[in-house]
Design an enzyme around this catalytic site. Structure first.
Site, short mmCIF file in Angstrom:
data_model
loop_
_atom_site.label_atom_id
_atom_site.label_comp_id
_atom_site.label_asym_id
_atom_site.label_seq_id
_atom_site.Cartn_x
_atom_site.Cartn_y
_atom_site.Cartn_z
CG ASP A 41 -1.88 0.81 1.27
OD1 ASP A 41 -2.11 1.81 -0.16
OD2 ASP A 41 -2.57 1.20 2.32
CG ASP A 134 -3.49 4.16 -3.56
OD1 ASP A 134 -4.59 2.80 -3.90
OD2 ASP A 134 -3.42 4.61 -2.15
CD GLU A 135 -5.28 -0.59 -1.47
OE1 GLU A 135 -5.44 -1.65 -0.30
OE2 GLU A 135 -6.56 0.41 -0.86
#
Lengths: 417, 372
Positions: A41, A134-135
């Site tokens: 993350d 983003d993860e």
């Protein structure tokens, strides 16, 4: 106990500092070399990209979001100290942190950064399941011989590379399934590296609140509260049958999660479940023309995304938020799935017409769900609307023109309202 | 109130009442049936505020009066009593209880005062006529499958009953459509119906009406106004509001110039469609019809699950044609055919197709094709 230095990647057996570089950022865990399911993350991703690209922002509180009426999409860690959180209305964020610099999101930049990170992850394993820009989950099972190092080392190396080559930081959660990996990545943010091993899974979960479970939102939380379930310990006291009887399918999942069991695999491209777009207006409005214009634009955006993905949906949803934040949501199932903006708009319009008029709204959204492949869509005409077919053809032609001459080459008059 | 009735008579009356009552109710009294005894008759009345059913039965009335009690509970009790039992209903207004006794069984049910029961406002009917049960049964049975369930087009959530001009003169006509298929059923115009206003009879009313139409020769008294419709047998009166909306001009939808004619045994056709559709796992299963000189090939090609093909001997003499349909819609219209062959009239693969039974134009169906 196996240990790893996060700075120089040296592996050693024991100690509070790295024997090679003498730095203290070390991870020590019994299962360090065997666990292989990870969740990565990025730390305050959008804000970090902005700070990277504009060093003047580095020591300022930065909030990414749109307009006076928008919501916070990301806040950097400096702003978070003041209490600013994602999804918080912008005016509230500004009350908490008046000196914040508000930056309009630049999705192209984020997408590019995300792609670069994705490419680095691809070098580690093909089993990547992105959850957003983003993860992502990664399954590194069986990659040790390929890389000549256990997953933990490769993950630490990934974070090092992200920092060195992209100027972005991230946190890693490493465990034996997705559920725990996701929890772990959040334990030590930012720049964290947390491990939940098999041995301590149950003792780790026991005292923690059940809202840690991804997908347990406010509504589920309330249901659980009513059943007296706040912590995993509470959950462990329930029989499996009772949980199923009370919560249905979720009950069975809860029973397993309480024991730290999660058999979901890390799958590339988890199938999309719905496509939706919504917009918060700069001022509340009850003007039917303005609302109609938004309705069309949202329908068109949803249709564009569906077309780009080769998907179509059987259920159209209309979402409205009133001035007092009360949410209205209406849905309609179609006989025949669609990806045509005109059809989505007309259905959403029909739903809108059933909602009491005169009401002022702050948000309007349109969604498409129950998705199927586009070759199963828009196959049947409407006896009562013989022009639907020609409007759909016009839309396909419009799409072709836009593809050649750009998005603004041709617009519906309705879109200008 | 105190009455005694034979179980079968009571069961029939209560059954009709409980089916009108909505299962999920926010207004308690709407879950109840109003029972009133006077002279030698007992009436049972139930409503959901849109539909009201009134059922009269002969009973031995010891004491006249009335009360209301849960329709579903009373129905369940009576249903479970042994055949031939004599049931005594006795009301204790002061205690707010109705006792139901039969043989050694004894029940006490909570009541609500009859004054609270909403009685549908009576209205003036502009048109009154009589039709045979089998005539109405045909009109509604053959059209109801096409009723839409889509609430945004609420005016399609019923059967449009009206007077229309057909080739052989004026007829009583029922039309239903959901935009994918349409059914248009005609019957002789009963005397007195000439000036009837066209009304959209809601889906639920159509379902309730069906229960009144079991005996072929029974005379059904029909009354129609702009806002209500009433169907009555000597024992049962069903009153319903009609859907407040305008039924679309369906006449434009019915193709006039389809020239390619296919004649096929409807039962064989339906079975074949059903068989080939089995391989498809999609929700709207598409069946392709390939027509050639006296030959029909039905096929389904579902990339994910498999393919199927079946050939039928048919009467077809026009150009080759390939056209696709939703299997469910084809089956439903084929199932409406009961005496002769099904006759399909096609135009192109993108135009609506018409289906009728032999040369009988008193029941026609239109179905929209599907891209395959």
């Amino acid at each position: 106990m196996p240990s790893l230095c996060r700075d120089c990647l040296t592996r050693f057996d024991k100690g509070t500092r790295c024997p090679a570089c003498r730095r203290p950022r070390i991870i020590t865990h019994d299962e360090l070399e065997t666990l292989s399911i990870a969740h990565m993350d990025c730390d305050a991703f959008y804000a970090s990209v902005e700070k990277r690209d504009n060093p003047a922002l580095a020591d300022k509180p930065v909030i990414i979001g749109g307009g006076r009426r928008g919501v916070v999409s990301t806040a950097c860690y400096i702003a978070r100290i003041k209490g600013v959180r994602s999804a918080m209305p912008m005016f509230k964020a500004l009350q908490l942190c008046p000196d914040a610099v508000i930056v309009r999101p630049r999705f192209e930049a984020y997408t590019e950064a995300s792609r670069a990170i994705r490419a680095m992850m691809e070098e580690l394993t093909p089993a990547i399941e992105p959850l957003s820009l983003d993860e992502a989950f990664m399954d590194l099972t069986g990659t040790e011989r390929l890389h000549g190092a256990p997953p933990a080392v490769m993950l630490a190396r990934l974070i090092k590379r992200m920092k060195a080559e992209l100027g972005l930081t991230g946190s890693i959660g490493l465990s034996h399934n997705k559920f725990l990996a996701k929890i772990a990545s959040d334990l030590d943010k930012p720049r964290g590296f947390s491990i939940i091993g098999k041995a301590e899974t149950e003792s780790f979960l026991r005292p923690r609140p059940v809202r840690l479970i991804w997908g347990v939102g406010a509504a589920a939380q309330e249901q659980l509260d009513r059943a007296g379930i706040r912590t995993f310990d509470d959950l462990l006291r329930w029989d499996r049958q009772d949980l199923i009887a009370r919560f249905g399918g979720m009950g069975d999942r809860l029973w397993h999660l309480a024991r730290g069991e999660d058999r979901r695999r890390v799958t590339r491209n988890a199938p999309m479940k719905s496509i939706s777009n919504e917009t918060t207006f700069s001022d509340d409005t009850n003007d039917p023309d303005i609302l109609d214009g938004h309705l069309w634009r949202m329908a068109e955006k949803v249709a564009d995304r569906a077309k780009a993905k080769g998907l179509a949906g059987r259920v159209v949803t209309l979402k409205l938020k009133k001035s007092d934040f009360a949410l209205i949501s209406r849905r309609l199932s179609l006989g025949d799935a669609t990806q045509i903006a005109d059809r989505i708009y007309r259905v959403a319009r029909g739903l809108f017409d059933q909602v009491p008029t005169g009401q002022a709204y702050r948000l309007l959204g349109v969604g498409l769900s129950d998705l199927v492949s586009e070759d199963q869509a828009d196959r049947a005409g409407d006896l009562l609307d013989p022009n639907a077919e020609s409007r759909a053809k016009a839309e396909r032609a419009t799409d072709a023109i836009r593809k050649r001459f750009g998005e603004d080459a041709i617009l519906k008059g309705r879109a200008l309202r | 109130m105190k009455i005694s009735m034979e179980r079968a008579t009571l069961l029939r009356a209560v059954a009709q009442a409980q089916s009108v009552v909505e299962r999920r109710n926010t207004i308690p009294i709407l879950a109840n049936v109003l029972i009133e005894a006077e002279g030698e008759t007992v009436t049972f009345r139930a409503t959901d505020l849109d539909i009201e059913v009134l059922d009269k039965a002969v009973a031995q009335v010891e004491k006249s009066g009335g009360t209301t009690v849960s329709a579903v509970t009373l129905h369940e009790i009576v249903r479970k009593l042994p055949d031939g039992a004599l049931v005594v209903l006795s009301d204790d207004a002061a205690a707010g209880r109705l006792s139901v006794s039969a043989g050694r069984s004894q029940f006490n049910l909570a009541t609500l005062p009859k004054e609270d029961f909403p009685v549908m406002a009576s209205s003036e009917y502009s048109s009154n006529f009589t039709a045979k049960a089998n005539q109405l049964r045909r009109l509604f049975d053959k059209s109801k499958f096409a009723i839409s369930t889509e609430e945004t087009r609420y005016y399609l959530n019923g059967v449009y009953m009206h007077v229309a001009e057909a080739d052989g003169g004026r007829v009583l006509r029922c039309v239903a459509t959901d935009g994918h298929r349409l059914a248009r059923i005609d019957s002789d115009l009963p005397t007195g119906a000439e000036d009837m206003p066209g009304v959209i009879v809601p889906r639920k009313t159509v379902g309730e009406l069906r229960k009144l139409l079991e005996e072929d020769d029974m005379d059904i008294a029909v009354s129609v106004s702009e806002t209500k419709v009433r169907f009555a047998t000597p024992d049962i009166t069903l009153t319903s509001k009609v859907i407040d909306g305008t039924f679309p001009d369906y006449t434009r939808v019915i193709p006039q110039n389809n020239t390619r004619k296919l004649e096929v045994d409807a039962a064989e056709f339906a079975k074949a469609v059903d068989r080939v559709a089995t391989v498809s796992s999609e929700r709207s299963r598409a069946v392709k019809l390939q027509l050639d000189e006296d030959r029909l090939i039905l096929s389904v090609n579902a990339p994910d699950s498999g393919a199927a093909e079946e050939e039928l001997a048919v009467a077809y003499g026009d150009d080759r044609l390939e056209i696709g349909f939703n299997a469910k819609y084809l089956l439903e219209i084929a199932n409406q055919v009961d005496r002769e062959n099904a006759v399909f009239m096609f135009n192109s693969s993108g135009d609506p197709t018409l289906m009728r039974e032999g040369n009988d134009t008193s029941a026609v169906y239109v179905v929209m094709p599907m891209r395959v």
